[in-house]
Motif scaffolding. Structure first.
Motif, mmCIF file in Angstrom:
data_model
loop_
_atom_site.group_PDB
_atom_site.id
_atom_site.type_symbol
_atom_site.label_atom_id
_atom_site.label_comp_id
_atom_site.label_asym_id
_atom_site.label_seq_id
_atom_site.Cartn_x
_atom_site.Cartn_y
_atom_site.Cartn_z
ATOM 1 N N TYR A 320 -47.957 20.208 0.836
ATOM 2 C CA TYR A 320 -48.269 18.798 1.069
ATOM 3 C C TYR A 320 -48.150 17.943 -0.185
ATOM 4 N N PHE A 321 -48.185 18.558 -1.352
ATOM 5 C CA PHE A 321 -47.997 17.758 -2.566
ATOM 6 C C PHE A 321 -46.976 18.398 -3.510
ATOM 7 N N GLU A 322 -46.166 19.337 -2.958
ATOM 8 C CA GLU A 322 -45.101 19.947 -3.757
ATOM 9 C C GLU A 322 -44.082 18.889 -4.194
ATOM 10 N N GLU A 323 -43.814 17.913 -3.307
ATOM 11 C CA GLU A 323 -42.880 16.833 -3.641
ATOM 12 C C GLU A 323 -43.401 16.025 -4.827
ATOM 13 N N LEU A 363 -45.284 26.497 -11.018
ATOM 14 C CA LEU A 363 -45.632 25.238 -10.366
ATOM 15 C C LEU A 363 -45.865 24.110 -11.365
ATOM 16 N N LEU A 364 -46.571 24.389 -12.475
ATOM 17 C CA LEU A 364 -46.924 23.353 -13.442
ATOM 18 C C LEU A 364 -46.057 23.379 -14.699
ATOM 19 N N LYS A 365 -45.004 24.191 -14.669
ATOM 20 C CA LYS A 365 -44.123 24.290 -15.832
ATOM 21 C C LYS A 365 -43.476 22.928 -16.110
ATOM 22 N N ASP A 366 -43.474 22.524 -17.378
ATOM 23 C CA ASP A 366 -42.859 21.282 -17.842
ATOM 24 C C ASP A 366 -43.601 20.024 -17.373
ATOM 25 N N ILE A 367 -44.858 20.178 -16.950
ATOM 26 C CA ILE A 367 -45.668 19.022 -16.576
ATOM 27 C C ILE A 367 -46.825 18.901 -17.566
ATOM 28 N N ASN A 368 -47.044 17.714 -18.092
ATOM 29 C CA ASN A 368 -48.203 17.473 -18.949
ATOM 30 C C ASN A 368 -49.435 17.313 -18.074
ATOM 31 N N CYS A 369 -50.351 18.295 -18.137
ATOM 32 C CA CYS A 369 -51.498 18.341 -17.228
ATOM 33 C C CYS A 369 -52.795 17.983 -17.952
ATOM 34 N N TYR A 370 -53.613 17.202 -17.291
ATOM 35 C CA TYR A 370 -54.939 16.837 -17.788
ATOM 36 C C TYR A 370 -55.922 17.041 -16.648
ATOM 37 N N HIS A 371 -57.157 17.407 -16.990
ATOM 38 C CA HIS A 371 -58.112 17.670 -15.916
ATOM 39 C C HIS A 371 -59.152 16.568 -15.818
ATOM 40 N N PHE A 372 -59.742 16.465 -14.636
ATOM 41 C CA PHE A 372 -60.776 15.471 -14.382
ATOM 42 C C PHE A 372 -61.911 15.604 -15.395
ATOM 43 N N LEU A 378 -59.362 7.072 -22.765
ATOM 44 C CA LEU A 378 -58.202 7.417 -23.580
ATOM 45 C C LEU A 378 -56.965 6.616 -23.170
ATOM 46 N N ASP A 379 -56.176 6.201 -24.156
ATOM 47 C CA ASP A 379 -54.968 5.417 -23.898
ATOM 48 C C ASP A 379 -53.696 6.249 -24.024
ATOM 49 N N THR A 380 -53.826 7.547 -24.112
ATOM 50 C CA THR A 380 -52.670 8.393 -24.402
ATOM 51 C C THR A 380 -51.661 8.449 -23.264
ATOM 52 N N LEU A 381 -52.012 8.005 -22.061
ATOM 53 C CA LEU A 381 -51.111 8.096 -20.904
ATOM 54 C C LEU A 381 -50.522 6.743 -20.514
ATOM 55 N N LYS A 382 -50.724 5.716 -21.307
ATOM 56 C CA LYS A 382 -50.377 4.366 -20.862
ATOM 57 C C LYS A 382 -48.874 4.113 -20.810
ATOM 58 N N ASP A 383 -48.070 4.940 -21.435
ATOM 59 C CA ASP A 383 -46.628 4.695 -21.452
ATOM 60 C C ASP A 383 -45.870 5.548 -20.445
ATOM 61 N N LYS A 384 -46.571 6.256 -19.575
ATOM 62 C CA LYS A 384 -45.919 7.151 -18.623
ATOM 63 C C LYS A 384 -46.451 6.910 -17.209
ATOM 64 N N ASP A 385 -45.581 7.162 -16.225
ATOM 65 C CA ASP A 385 -46.067 7.177 -14.847
ATOM 66 C C ASP A 385 -47.030 8.345 -14.688
ATOM 67 N N LEU A 386 -47.820 8.281 -13.626
ATOM 68 C CA LEU A 386 -48.944 9.213 -13.516
ATOM 69 C C LEU A 386 -49.145 9.645 -12.073
ATOM 70 N N ALA A 387 -49.480 10.919 -11.893
ATOM 71 C CA ALA A 387 -49.904 11.432 -10.587
ATOM 72 C C ALA A 387 -51.327 11.940 -10.712
ATOM 73 N N VAL A 388 -52.163 11.586 -9.741
ATOM 74 C CA VAL A 388 -53.537 12.075 -9.679
ATOM 75 C C VAL A 388 -53.692 12.808 -8.356
ATOM 76 N N ILE A 389 -54.020 14.087 -8.418
ATOM 77 C CA ILE A 389 -54.135 14.904 -7.209
ATOM 78 C C ILE A 389 -55.567 15.399 -7.082
ATOM 79 N N GLY A 390 -56.225 15.019 -5.989
ATOM 80 C CA GLY A 390 -57.575 15.503 -5.708
ATOM 81 C C GLY A 390 -58.625 14.421 -5.870
ATOM 82 N N LYS A 391 -59.776 14.662 -5.258
ATOM 83 C CA LYS A 391 -60.927 13.773 -5.413
ATOM 84 C C LYS A 391 -61.858 14.365 -6.458
#
Length: 496
Positions: A320-323, A363-372, A378-391
């Motif tokens: 459901y979120f592989e895409e 699954l997570l290879k080559d993805i910059n991952c951060y956890h809840f 933090l402003d470190t992600l402001k120059d990139k698009d972002l995906a948030v998965i989960g509540k």
């Protein structure tokens, strides 16, 4: 109170710079050490340098020094820590030849003591953390205004510590003060039921009493507990666990730091007014709302499923979120999700025993991952698009503590949760939540507040090219709902 996206930090900096020029002093409390650099960089860009930062010892390198510092800090014995640092400084200064490690540690320790000695009389801006801002001497706050960045109900103002019960008894047994003056708290906890969050008496200590207890503390790796946090905690959860066929009793302590006894201004994008009015009924509260800036970028909500931790960790549901994960790789998007999810698939990547045919190994290879719960401010992600998965969901015990703290509501047992229709931000949607109305309100605020923080990391209010994809099933402000034939979540339920 303030909505993000309207330049709140820059307006505060303007206020501080003008005030310091006029001879006034301020405190600025930031959620954690990671975010201090971002704030200091803004000050430097404004050519403002009349500030000091409350010091830490985290960059000390010598193994023995690190061990001793950690012992004193974990026991809350800061007077003894200062005594130890002074002795260590003198010892190193009397050595003929110092290694690079010793030179580094000497500089850090001297800086730590020097800055702490300046704090009471410093004129200008003092930058500190949420954790530290409540623990200066009362005289320190005189003639100062304190700014607190972010919602205090959602940061380190609320603290939990877990201590083994026999360790507490051991500290009591070696302290005359605790035996005669604080025994009632220990008995109160020993008589408590297990597995529920309960209010307990808070013991306030003056500085002289604290120093007397510090002298009595036996500090070792096996017995270093912060007895001072224990004495001032407002609630306890007592529970049993078994290790090596031996049953132990642990206690989880809940603390809420006091607001400084001076004028306080709190800036938050997601304030719950009711929480502040009920908790601080004895203080004059003014809430000023500034209209939220319209996003230049966009938030796209994927809402066809609950995206709970259980749902996300189930390998059968990855389809459901592989895409979305594929988009993270091909479009160089960052990902924020559950820590457990990141650890699971990172471990699989590094596990040679996992079959190469396993479709989820990389699954997570080559993805910059951060956890809840690691990204606040933090402003470190402001120059990139972002995906948030989960509540993002905090520990249930925090909700029970907030119910006690804000509403004075104490529960005799764990409350039931079930899937139900709820309303937020003008939408009705399904959420697995408490049947109890107070706990439901607190949980929904917590999810909403956290999600607004995470999608805000991309700074979409400031950049028309930024997109945040949110796979959550819980609405956020100014979102776009990604609908398709299979969508059955928010987008298909009535919008109010």
């Amino acid at each position: 109170m303030h909505h993000h996206g309207a330049g709140k930090t820059e307006k505060i900096i303007d206020f501080i710079i003008n005030g310091v020029k006029a001879g006034k002093s301020y405190i600025y409390a930031i959620p954690n050490r990671k975010t201090i650099d971002n704030f200091v960089e803004r000050l430097k860009n404004r050519n403002f340098h009349q500030y000091i930062i409350t010091p830490t010892l985290e960059d000390v390198e010598g193994k023995e020094r690190v061990k001793n510092i950690n012992l004193f800090q974990s026991a809350g014995a800061f007077t003894r820590l200062s005594e130890y640092l002074n002795k260590e400084i003198k010892r190193l200064e009397n050595k003929d030849d110092l290694s690079e490690c010793e030179k580094n540690d000497l500089e850090i320790m001297k800086h730590y003591l020097d800055v702490n000695a300046q704090l009471d009389t410093y004129q200008g801006l003092i930058i500190t953390t949420h954790h530290r801002v409540s623990f200066f001497k009362d005289t320190f706050y005189q003639d100062k205004i304190c700014f607190i960045d972010e919602d205090i109900f959602d940061t380190d103002f609320i603290k939990t510590i877990t201590i083994l019960m026999p360790k507490i008894r051991n500290v009591y047994a070696n302290s005359k003060y605790l035996q005669f003056n604080a025994m009632s708290k220990l008995k109160e906890i020993e008589d408590m039921p297990f597995d529920v969050v309960k209010l307990v008496s808070e013991i306030n200590l003056d500085i002289s009493t604290r120093k007397e207890i510090e002298k009595e503390l036996i500090i070792s790796q096996s017995n270093a507990i912060n007895i001072f946090d224990f004495l001032r905690c407002q609630a306890i959860k007592k529970y049993k666990y078994t290790r090596d066929n031996i049953e132990y009793t642990n206690i989880k302590c809940f603390l809420f730091n006091k607001l400084p006894p001076c004028p306080v201004m709190i800036t938050s994008a997601t304030p719950q007014k009711e929480f502040y009015k009920l908790t601080f009924f004895n203080r004059k509260i003014q809430i000023h709302e500034i209209s939220k800036a319209k996003y230049k970028g966009q938030i796209i909500l994927w809402d066809s499923h609950t995206y709970s931790k259980t749902f996300v960790k189930n390998e059968e549901n990855l389809i459901y979120f592989e895409e979305l994960l594929s988009m993270c790789k091909t479009e160089n998007m960052n990902l924020i999700t559950f820590k457990d999810f990141i650890e699971k698939y990172t471990m699989m990547m590094n596990d040679e025993m996992v079959s190469v045919e396993n479709p989820y190994k990389f699954l997570l290879k080559d993805i910059n991952c951060y956890h809840f719960f690691s990204m606040l401010g933090l402003d470190t992600l402001k120059d990139k698009d972002l995906a948030v998965i989960g509540k993002p969901l905090k520990d249930d015990d925090i909700f029970y503590f907030l119910a006690l703290l804000i509403y004075g509501k104490e529960y005799k047992k764990q409350q039931r949760c079930q899937m139900q229709l709820v309303e937020d931000k003008g939408f009705i949607f399904n959420l697995y939540t408490y049947t109890d109305e107070i706990l439901k309100k607190i949980q929904m605020w917590s999810i909403s507040s956290s999600q607004e923080q995470y999608v805000g990391r991309a700074r979409i209010y400031d950049n028309a090219d930024r997109t945040v994809y949110l796979a959550s099933g819980y609405p956020v402000e100014q979102m776009i709902i990604e609908e398709d034939e299979e969508t059955t979540g928010i987008g298909k339920i009535i919008g109010l």
